[in-house]
Design a protein around this motif. Structure first.
Motif, PDB file in Angstrom:
ATOM      1  N   GLU A 223      42.426  44.576  48.555  1.00 10.57           N
ATOM      2  CA  GLU A 223      43.228  43.741  47.641  1.00 10.57           C
ATOM      3  C   GLU A 223      42.313  42.888  46.766  1.00 10.57           C
ATOM      4  O   GLU A 223      42.555  42.716  45.574  1.00 10.57           O
ATOM      5  N   LEU A 224      41.261  42.325  47.377  1.00 11.44           N
ATOM      6  CA  LEU A 224      40.334  41.486  46.607  1.00 11.44           C
ATOM      7  C   LEU A 224      39.583  42.328  45.571  1.00 11.44           C
ATOM      8  O   LEU A 224      39.373  41.882  44.440  1.00 11.44           O
ATOM      9  N   TRP A 225      39.198  43.529  45.943  1.00 13.50           N
ATOM     10  CA  TRP A 225      38.527  44.412  44.960  1.00 13.50           C
ATOM     11  C   TRP A 225      39.466  44.710  43.802  1.00 13.50           C
ATOM     12  O   TRP A 225      39.060  44.707  42.641  1.00 13.50           O
ATOM     13  N   LYS A 226      40.729  44.952  44.129  1.00 16.80           N
ATOM     14  CA  LYS A 226      41.720  45.201  43.085  1.00 16.80           C
ATOM     15  C   LYS A 226      41.823  43.977  42.163  1.00 16.80           C
ATOM     16  O   LYS A 226      41.914  44.099  40.942  1.00 16.80           O
ATOM     17  N   GLY A 227      41.796  42.810  42.770  1.00 13.18           N
ATOM     18  CA  GLY A 227      41.851  41.572  41.981  1.00 13.18           C
ATOM     19  C   GLY A 227      40.675  41.453  41.027  1.00 13.18           C
ATOM     20  O   GLY A 227      40.826  41.000  39.896  1.00 13.18           O
ATOM     21  N   LEU A 228      39.492  41.884  41.485  1.00 13.82           N
ATOM     22  CA  LEU A 228      38.307  41.847  40.621  1.00 13.82           C
ATOM     23  C   LEU A 228      38.432  42.844  39.468  1.00 13.82           C
ATOM     24  O   LEU A 228      38.092  42.543  38.329  1.00 13.82           O
ATOM     25  N   VAL A 229      38.921  44.020  39.776  1.00 13.00           N
ATOM     26  CA  VAL A 229      39.070  45.053  38.742  1.00 13.00           C
ATOM     27  C   VAL A 229      40.069  44.595  37.683  1.00 13.00           C
ATOM     28  O   VAL A 229      39.853  44.767  36.490  1.00 13.00           O
ATOM     29  N   LYS A 230      41.171  43.999  38.107  1.00 11.73           N
ATOM     30  CA  LYS A 230      42.248  43.643  37.179  1.00 11.73           C
ATOM     31  C   LYS A 230      42.114  42.240  36.601  1.00 11.73           C
ATOM     32  O   LYS A 230      42.994  41.766  35.905  1.00 11.73           O
ATOM     33  N   ASP A 231      41.012  41.566  36.907  1.00 12.45           N
ATOM     34  CA  ASP A 231      40.722  40.238  36.364  1.00 12.45           C
ATOM     35  C   ASP A 231      41.673  39.141  36.859  1.00 12.45           C
ATOM     36  O   ASP A 231      41.782  38.088  36.247  1.00 12.45           O
ATOM     37  N   ASP A 232      42.361  39.387  37.972  1.00 15.02           N
ATOM     38  CA  ASP A 232      43.063  38.271  38.606  1.00 15.02           C
ATOM     39  C   ASP A 232      42.055  37.397  39.352  1.00 15.02           C
ATOM     40  O   ASP A 232      42.295  36.217  39.590  1.00 15.02           O
ATOM     41  N   LEU A 233      40.907  37.985  39.707  1.00 16.54           N
ATOM     42  CA  LEU A 233      39.737  37.232  40.165  1.00 16.54           C
ATOM     43  C   LEU A 233      38.673  37.404  39.085  1.00 16.54           C
ATOM     44  O   LEU A 233      38.362  38.533  38.705  1.00 16.54           O
ATOM     45  N   GLN A 234      38.146  36.296  38.591  1.00 15.79           N
ATOM     46  CA  GLN A 234      37.221  36.361  37.458  1.00 15.79           C
ATOM     47  C   GLN A 234      35.763  36.260  37.858  1.00 15.79           C
ATOM     48  O   GLN A 234      34.875  36.656  37.094  1.00 15.79           O
ATOM     49  N   VAL A 235      35.498  35.700  39.033  1.00 12.26           N
ATOM     50  CA  VAL A 235      34.139  35.296  39.394  1.00 12.26           C
ATOM     51  C   VAL A 235      33.858  35.660  40.853  1.00 12.26           C
ATOM     52  O   VAL A 235      34.749  35.596  41.697  1.00 12.26           O
ATOM     53  N   VAL A 236      32.615  36.060  41.120  1.00 12.27           N
ATOM     54  CA  VAL A 236      32.143  36.134  42.509  1.00 12.27           C
ATOM     55  C   VAL A 236      30.988  35.145  42.648  1.00 12.27           C
ATOM     56  O   VAL A 236      29.961  35.267  41.978  1.00 12.27           O
ATOM     57  N   SER A 237      31.194  34.137  43.471  1.00 14.10           N
ATOM     58  CA  SER A 237      30.120  33.193  43.781  1.00 14.10           C
ATOM     59  C   SER A 237      29.967  33.162  45.293  1.00 14.10           C
ATOM     60  O   SER A 237      30.695  33.855  45.993  1.00 14.10           O
ATOM     61  N   THR A 238      29.016  32.381  45.801  1.00 13.39           N
ATOM     62  CA  THR A 238      28.697  32.563  47.229  1.00 13.39           C
ATOM     63  C   THR A 238      29.257  31.517  48.189  1.00 13.39           C
ATOM     64  O   THR A 238      29.426  31.806  49.357  1.00 13.39           O
ATOM     65  N   ASP A 239      29.470  30.278  47.723  1.00 11.58           N
ATOM     66  CA  ASP A 239      29.739  29.181  48.665  1.00 11.58           C
ATOM     67  C   ASP A 239      28.565  29.045  49.642  1.00 11.58           C
ATOM     68  O   ASP A 239      28.749  28.696  50.810  1.00 11.58           O
ATOM     69  N   HIS A 240      27.370  29.331  49.136  1.00 13.65           N
ATOM     70  CA  HIS A 240      26.146  29.256  49.938  1.00 13.65           C
ATOM     71  C   HIS A 240      26.030  27.893  50.624  1.00 13.65           C
ATOM     72  O   HIS A 240      25.972  26.852  49.973  1.00 13.65           O
ATOM     73  N   CYS A 241      25.998  27.897  51.958  1.00 17.44           N
ATOM     74  CA  CYS A 241      25.973  26.650  52.732  1.00 17.44           C
ATOM     75  C   CYS A 241      25.394  26.977  54.105  1.00 17.44           C
ATOM     76  O   CYS A 241      26.117  27.144  55.085  1.00 17.44           O
ATOM     77  N   PRO A 242      24.065  27.129  54.187  1.00 13.13           N
ATOM     78  CA  PRO A 242      23.443  27.695  55.382  1.00 13.13           C
ATOM     79  C   PRO A 242      23.175  26.682  56.494  1.00 13.13           C
ATOM     80  O   PRO A 242      22.629  25.604  56.252  1.00 13.13           O
TER      81      PRO A 242
END
Ligand SMILES: [Zn+2]
Length: 464
Positions: free
Chosen positions: A299-318
């Protein structure tokens, strides 16, 4: 200093084509196929067989974040260095306003952490823990200073939590000052009840964290904050979206024409609740929202393809597994929340997304660089390969494979969530404002070379 990047394939969000790129000083001076001034270059980097892409932009990191009585381990030096190794040349980190203190104090503290330490450019968003007349007034000043985004939480009662009225007031303010509200959307009040019930029923291992934070409560909170933004007539950006129910809320709003935006993170695309089993080992994977069951991933991949999700970031917090994550032995609620990832984002998305046939290489560049630049006031200075842009450039080999491991990564943390995973694609040469900072696995940058990025207010979010 003039550097020619020759014979590569330039890949931007708009398209790909063979071209040479001439860098003069800190900027891109020319992009074309027959550069008459190539002879004048001081250095030529041969990019044959490789992509020439804008450096990655990770707009969600937490260097040295205080959480649960400890601090995220990467400093601005180690964290931006690791980012550079992974092809990311800009980060936007979250400065924190502590309860009862001013936004100014929080922002000053983050400037002090970063200045003289970062190896690539950085900006800040502001976490608001209190919404009151004073902090609302301070927001205007921060927008003017190039810190135009404010993150609020419907999670973490007693720490970062804001109620609906507070969120609404902050949103109203951005309607006047042009800022953007970013939301951590999970119903933290309900989740805390379920988490307490889970512990009382005898589940104290990390898996309890994943089980207690129901995805429906992310969906509920996501819809709620989108509707609050609708009422306040402002855009809203949902951070680290992990669940189908939350994506449904964003998609519905966007179909209605509302300016609702969202990011997801590699951990939600590549890891799942299954990783949280194996007794206390699962603590390595504790973050919020939690890893979901594997059926959320397509579902998330579909969101990326269809631009319902615009960004992939990390929330990097080690946080180290030994000495930090183990604060929560015997009670998953005490495990510091967060995962390392700033170094792996570009490669994971290339391998799983582009090589995996889920997104095009142009879309890969868009979600990891161009869209973050546009939404967060850095475009076209960052996020594209064009004349006049900062020469933040990665010569990326789409065919080179390597194995992700804590033994070889550069993040200051004692484990990797992707230990042993082989990925195709890697950054051969990484340039930050015209200077090579990583070349063939060697760091050639300089501590303190990264500068604070004064960002513009979110005009793109208002027009898109
Ligand atoms: Zn975060």
């Amino acid at each position: 200093m003039r550097t020619l990047i020759a014979n590569g394939t330039v890949v931007t969000a708009e398209g790909s084509y063979p071209a040479d790129v001439l860098v003069d000083g800190e900027q891109i001076a020319h992009v074309g196929s027959d550069l008459a001034n190539a002879a004048a270059a001081d250095e030529t980097i041969d990019a044959t067989g490789r992509y020439v892409i804008p450096g990655g932009i990770d707009i969600h990191t937490h260097m040295e974040l205080p959480f649960g009585g400890t601090f995220a381990k990467d400093t601005f030096e180690t964290g931006t260095r690791a980012a550079a190794f992974g092809g990311t040349t800009t980060i936007v980190d979250f400065a924190v306003q502590s309860r009862g203190k001013s936004l100014r104090e929080g922002l000053d503290a983050w400037h002090a952490k970063a200045e003289g330490n970062a190896v690539v450019d950085y900006g800040f968003h502001m976490i608001m823990s209190d919404v009151n007349d004073d902090t609302l007034a301070e927001m205007d000043q921060l927008v003017a200073e190039g810190v135009p985004d404010f993150k609020l939480f419907t999670a973490y009662p007693g720490v970062f939590f804001s109620d609906d009225g507070a969120i609404f007031r902050a949103m109203q303010r951005t309607g006047k000052n042009g800022g953007l509200i970013m939301m951590h959307a999970e119903n933290g009040l309900a989740i805390d009840v379920i988490a307490a019930d889970t512990v009382a029923a005898g589940t104290t291992d990390p898996i309890g964290h994943g089980l207690a934070r129901y995805s429906v409560l992310e969906g509920e909170a996501t819809n709620r904050v989108i509707r609050l933004a609708q009422a306040a007539k402002v855009p809203v950006y949902i951070v680290h979206l992990s669940a189908r129910e939350a994506l449904d809320a964003v998609r519905l709003a966007r179909d209605e024409g509302l300016p609702a935006f969202a990011e997801t993170c590699p951990q939600y695309l590549f890891l799942s609740l299954d990783d949280m089993g194996h007794g206390f080992e699962g603590a390595k994977f504790i973050c919020s929202p939690p890893l979901r069951t594997i059926d959320h991933q397509p579902e998330l991949w579909k969101g990326l393809v269809k631009d319902d999700l615009q960004v992939v970031s990390t929330d990097h917090c080690p946080f180290d597994f030994h000495g930090q994550k183990d604060l929560g032995k015997g009670d998953f609620r005490k495990v510091p929340n967060g995962l390392p990832g700033v170094e792996d984002r570009m490669d994971l998305l290339h391998d799983g997304g582009v090589v995996g046939g889920k997104i095009t290489k142009e879309r890969w560049v868009e979600v990891t660089s161009t869209a973050p630049a546009r939404l967060f006031g850095m475009y076209p200075r960052k996020g594209t390969i064009s004349v006049g842009a900062d020469a933040d450039i990665v010569v990326y080999d789409p065919n080179r494979s390597h194995t992700i491991s804590a033994k070889t990564h550069h993040m200051n943390v004692d484990y990797s969530c992707y230990e042993g995973r082989s990925v195709r694609g890697g950054s051969d040469v990484v340039m930050s404002r015209g200077s090579v900072v990583v070349r063939n696995g060697e760091f050639t940058g300089r501590k303190g070379a990264g500068k604070f990025l004064k960002r513009a207010a979110a005009d793109f979010a208002r027009m898109a």
